[in-house]
Design an enzyme around this catalytic site. Structure first.
Site, mmCIF file in Angstrom:
data_model
loop_
_atom_site.group_PDB
_atom_site.id
_atom_site.type_symbol
_atom_site.label_atom_id
_atom_site.label_comp_id
_atom_site.label_asym_id
_atom_site.label_seq_id
_atom_site.Cartn_x
_atom_site.Cartn_y
_atom_site.Cartn_z
ATOM 1 C CD GLU A 399 -16.008 -35.214 18.193
ATOM 2 O OE1 GLU A 399 -15.538 -36.330 17.968
ATOM 3 O OE2 GLU A 399 -16.356 -34.830 19.317
HETATM 4 C C1 LIG Z 1 -23.228 -27.785 18.679
HETATM 5 C C2 LIG Z 1 -21.915 -27.716 17.995
HETATM 6 C C3 LIG Z 1 -20.745 -27.969 18.702
HETATM 7 C C4 LIG Z 1 -19.500 -27.865 18.073
HETATM 8 N N1 LIG Z 1 -18.353 -28.052 18.795
HETATM 9 C C5 LIG Z 1 -17.170 -27.769 18.219
HETATM 10 C C6 LIG Z 1 -15.972 -27.770 18.992
HETATM 11 O O1 LIG Z 1 -15.984 -28.068 20.188
HETATM 12 N N2 LIG Z 1 -14.813 -27.421 18.383
HETATM 13 C C7 LIG Z 1 -14.758 -27.087 17.068
HETATM 14 O O2 LIG Z 1 -13.684 -26.767 16.584
HETATM 15 N N3 LIG Z 1 -15.867 -27.107 16.299
HETATM 16 C C8 LIG Z 1 -17.074 -27.422 16.842
HETATM 17 N N4 LIG Z 1 -18.214 -27.417 16.088
HETATM 18 C C9 LIG Z 1 -18.116 -27.133 14.661
HETATM 19 C C10 LIG Z 1 -18.373 -28.361 13.804
HETATM 20 O O3 LIG Z 1 -17.287 -29.225 13.877
HETATM 21 C C11 LIG Z 1 -18.688 -27.874 12.383
HETATM 22 O O4 LIG Z 1 -20.015 -27.378 12.435
HETATM 23 C C12 LIG Z 1 -18.550 -28.958 11.332
HETATM 24 O O5 LIG Z 1 -17.208 -29.288 11.145
HETATM 25 C C13 LIG Z 1 -19.127 -28.573 9.980
HETATM 26 O O6 LIG Z 1 -18.729 -27.290 9.601
HETATM 27 P P1 LIG Z 1 -19.828 -26.227 9.152
HETATM 28 O O7 LIG Z 1 -20.936 -26.279 10.122
HETATM 29 O O8 LIG Z 1 -19.153 -24.949 8.926
HETATM 30 O O9 LIG Z 1 -20.405 -26.798 7.799
HETATM 31 P P2 LIG Z 1 -19.809 -26.546 6.330
HETATM 32 O O10 LIG Z 1 -18.392 -26.963 6.280
HETATM 33 O O11 LIG Z 1 -20.168 -25.185 5.870
HETATM 34 O O12 LIG Z 1 -20.644 -27.603 5.499
HETATM 35 C C14 LIG Z 1 -22.005 -27.364 5.109
HETATM 36 C C15 LIG Z 1 -22.498 -28.612 4.390
HETATM 37 O O13 LIG Z 1 -21.702 -28.820 3.218
HETATM 38 C C16 LIG Z 1 -21.113 -30.111 3.251
HETATM 39 N N5 LIG Z 1 -19.783 -30.031 2.656
HETATM 40 C C17 LIG Z 1 -18.769 -29.210 2.999
HETATM 41 N N6 LIG Z 1 -17.704 -29.441 2.226
HETATM 42 C C18 LIG Z 1 -18.038 -30.432 1.376
HETATM 43 C C19 LIG Z 1 -17.373 -31.128 0.324
HETATM 44 N N7 LIG Z 1 -16.094 -30.897 0.027
HETATM 45 N N8 LIG Z 1 -18.044 -32.070 -0.344
HETATM 46 C C20 LIG Z 1 -19.334 -32.366 -0.039
HETATM 47 N N9 LIG Z 1 -20.020 -31.749 0.940
HETATM 48 C C21 LIG Z 1 -19.381 -30.804 1.639
HETATM 49 C C22 LIG Z 1 -21.075 -30.485 4.728
HETATM 50 O O14 LIG Z 1 -21.013 -31.873 4.921
HETATM 51 C C23 LIG Z 1 -22.377 -29.883 5.208
HETATM 52 O O15 LIG Z 1 -23.446 -30.726 4.927
HETATM 53 C C24 LIG Z 1 -19.450 -27.542 16.699
HETATM 54 C C25 LIG Z 1 -20.634 -27.341 15.981
HETATM 55 C C26 LIG Z 1 -21.849 -27.408 16.612
HETATM 56 C C27 LIG Z 1 -23.089 -27.149 15.809
#
Ligand SMILES: Cc1cc2nc3c(=O)[nH]c(=O)nc-3n(C[C@H](O)[C@H](O)[C@H](O)COP(=O)(O)OP(=O)(O)OC[C@H]3O[C@@H](n4cnc5c(N)ncnc54)[C@H](O)[C@@H]3O)c2cc1C
Length: 587
Positions: A399
């Site tokens: 979120e």
């Molecule tokens: C258990 C679990 C349940 C989930 N449930 C849902 C759900 O119900 N529905 C849904 O749609 N999604 C869900 N998600 C997805 C979740 O919302 C995403 O994992 C989250 O938004 C982060 O995306 P990512 O993991 O791809 O990380 P990434 O976007 O790849 O980010 C990796 C790292 O880089 C950082 N980062 C990225 N962009 C920037 C920037 N511009 N500047 C600085 N730092 C940055 C991030 O903060 C993070 O530390 C779930 C995830 C998990 C693990």
């Protein structure tokens, strides 16, 4: 009033974001004082729900532990959740739900999280985000059709935004919905890590509606639609009993009437749902903290080392007091945001982001310290600490990650002052060619600067707090002006390029988080009966401790804005990225 620098226009107060106003050095007192308390009617209903949650979840630690191991909640447990009405918490009574306010709902999730985070998540993913789109953007027909089943739990909802290539950068999703000539769409795409993905049968899905460069739209998809399937359950670090799977859409025919909100407004809808749902996660964090505090306090009193209870040691006391201050502060800010939502406030996105970042990080600190107090016992599966720690790790990730939300907090807040400054700069010619317009802009800007510098025109909050909290109030007054000054310096120095100065943006966000959370703490303590009771005096101490620590952090963040090692840190990181390893091994 839309620039969040309110003057005396009280009619527009519900459009003002108190957190954005801090970037102008303004504390919008009527939006922070008095502290929102629930009314007796709501309290009665809420208490009934909390009691039934307690009766239902108390004493089931062994089952929660078993479900964590097997990675699923049994169907009869989900059925019990249905029968208790826990899927209908926020759905209005006319559709068969309980119709709780946002604050009351957040309080119920808090109670569930005191027992088990996976339980909270199953309920929370359904209510906070899975079905929220129907409540916020659904047509009457969509509400009539879906809300009764969602309230009873016959339909369990999930929110499908994330894809393999699109996490934080939600706008880059590839799932696409192609319009059919006769009406409706054909949806293709795969969503990953979807909470309730395996047990859900109602999906709020985001897809691109007009080609790869097109805009996003939101759709209601039922599991029964041909072409919908979910993958196997993910094997996760924590919240293991909650369902997380991929959800696949293969040539799914979407009826015309299942478009949610306006076509092309999907990104705005996704953000509005997430903003509105943040108090669920915030409430869950507060519940987890209360459990940690209770467990750690008991553990510390019982554990004897060096001939005495470890609760006698200063370093243990320091941890327990920090956990307590964190919990009180998180509870205060989450409640305040719930109140903004319940009272129809239009702009609360920055406050909601602040509450999510603060509460989730406070929960992480608290879980870590509780485990540290229990030490070896904390590391063992026989005790609950390691489960709580694993479960809480997700809170700063989903979120909206802490990083993304900090960027959002800082950039949203700086936008108003940035526009003001840009208007002034672009009006430089007008100041000579069109003196009347130019003079207006100049005096407006100068007036606001004077407001910042002298705090005249800024509503003083020292008058709203008791004498005991006066020094604390002065800290927040002073640092809101410091924030405004620093915002001005950064905008003048970097202009639009500030969007890429993440070291600075993080510091700005941290200052605003401390300011806004601290103000909600002061408001809450000022709303208590100053009866001299121990509880009141302890709350005053909480306010003092938070204010003093916040002052040190804010001071450090603002000073580091001008003197720092950012460039060295960046080069160092680049060197490590280049080598993809640590470069300074010693044999
Ligand atoms: C258990 C679990 C349940 C989930 N449930 C849902 C759900 O119900 N529905 C849904 O749609 N999604 C869900 N998600 C997805 C979740 O919302 C995403 O994992 C989250 O938004 C982060 O995306 P990512 O993991 O791809 O990380 P990434 O976007 O790849 O980010 C990796 C790292 O880089 C950082 N980062 C990225 N962009 C920037 C920037 N511009 N500047 C600085 N730092 C940055 C991030 O903060 C993070 O530390 C779930 C995830 C998990 C693990």
């Amino acid at each position: 009033m839309n620039d969040n620098n309110p003057g005396t226009d009280t009619e527009a107060i519900s459009d003002v974001s108190p957190a954005k106003a801090l970037f102008y050095g303004n504390i919008v007192k009527p939006l922070i004082w008095p502290f929102p308390l629930s009314n007796p009617e709501t309290e009665e209903m809420l208490q009934m729900v909390l009691d039934s949650v307690d009766r239902f979840l108390e004493g089931r630690e062994d089952e929660f532990r078993k479900w964590d191991e097997i990675g699923a909640q049994p169907e009869d447990f989900i059925q019990d959740l249905r029968e208790l009405g826990l899927f209908g918490l926020i759905i209005p009574e006319e559709y068969g739900g309980i119709g709780l306010s946002n604050s009351a709902y957040s309080r119920v999730l808090q109670q569930c999280s005191r027992y088990d985070s996976s339980v909270s998540l199953t309920i929370g993913a359904h209510s906070s985000i899975g079905l929220k789109g129907v409540l916020l953007f659904g047509t009457d027909a969509q509400k009539q059709k879906y809300l009764p089943d969602l309230a009873s739990g016959d339909k369990i909802a999930a929110f499908c935004l994330t894809e393999a290539g699109s996490g934080s950068d939600a706008a880059s999703i590839k799932a696409n919905a192609v319009k059919k000539p006769g009406g409706g769409w054909i949806l293709n795409g795969e969503k990953i890590w979807i909470t309730n993905g395996g047990i859900g049968n109602f999906f709020t899905v985001f897809a691109r509606t007009d080609g790869d460069s097109g805009k996003l739209s939101a759709f209601i998809i039922e599991r029964d639609f041909a072409g919908v399937s979910s993958g196997p359950k993910e094997d996760k670090l924590g919240i293991r009993a909650s369902s997380t799977t991929t959800v696949n859409f293969s040539d799914v025919e979407i009826p015309e009437e299942n478009l949610l909100g306006a076509e092309g407004k999907g990104f705005m809808i996704a953000m509005a749902i997430l903003n509105n749902g943040r108090t669920g996660l915030g409430g869950g964090s507060v519940g987890g903290m209360k459990t940690c505090i209770a467990l750690a306090a008991k553990q510390a009193k019982e554990r004897k080392q060096f001939g005495q209870s470890i609760s006698e040691f200063g370093m243990i006391k320091q941890k327990i007091s920090a956990m307590t201050v964190d919990c009180f502060a998180a509870e205060s800010v989450v409640r305040m945001v719930g109140h903004y939502i319940d009272s129809g406030h239009s702009d609360y996105s920055v406050e909601a982001a602040i509450s999510k970042v603060f509460a989730s990080e406070a929960m992480s600190r608290t879980a870590n310290e509780a485990l540290q107090i229990a030490a070896g016992n904390g590391y063992m599966k026989e005790f609950p600490y390691e489960l709580i720690m694993r479960d809480s790790r997700i809170l700063t990730i989903f979120e909206g990650t802490s990083e993304i939300l900090r960027l959002f907090i800082a950039l949203s807040g700086m936008k108003g002052p940035g526009t003001l400054l840009r208007d002034l700069q672009s009006a430089a010619d007008d100041i000579f060619n069109n003196p009347i317009k130019g003079f207006g802009l100049m005096s407006d800007y100068a007036g606001r600067k004077i407001t910042q510098i002298t705090s005249l025109g800024n509503e003083r909050i020292v008058g709203a707090v008791s004498d005991e909290l006066r020094d604390d109030a002065l800290i927040f007054e002073k640092y809101s002006l410091e924030l405004a000054r620093m915002t001005d310096v950064l905008l003048r120095r970097h202009g639009k390029a500030i969007a890429n100065r993440q070291f600075a943006l993080k510091r700005i966000a941290d200052v605003v988080i401390d300011l806004f959370v601290g103000l909600t703490v002061l408001s809450r303590v000022s709303s208590m009966d100053a009866d001299g009771s121990d509880q009141y005096q302890q709350a005053v101490s909480i306010a003092h401790i938070f204010s003093q620590k916040a002052k040190r952090r804010m001071n450090q963040n603002l000073r580091a804005m001008l003197r720092n090692e950012d460039e060295s840190a960046k080069s160092l990181a680049d060197a490590v990225f280049e080598a993809e390893s640590y470069l300074w091994d010693v044999l």
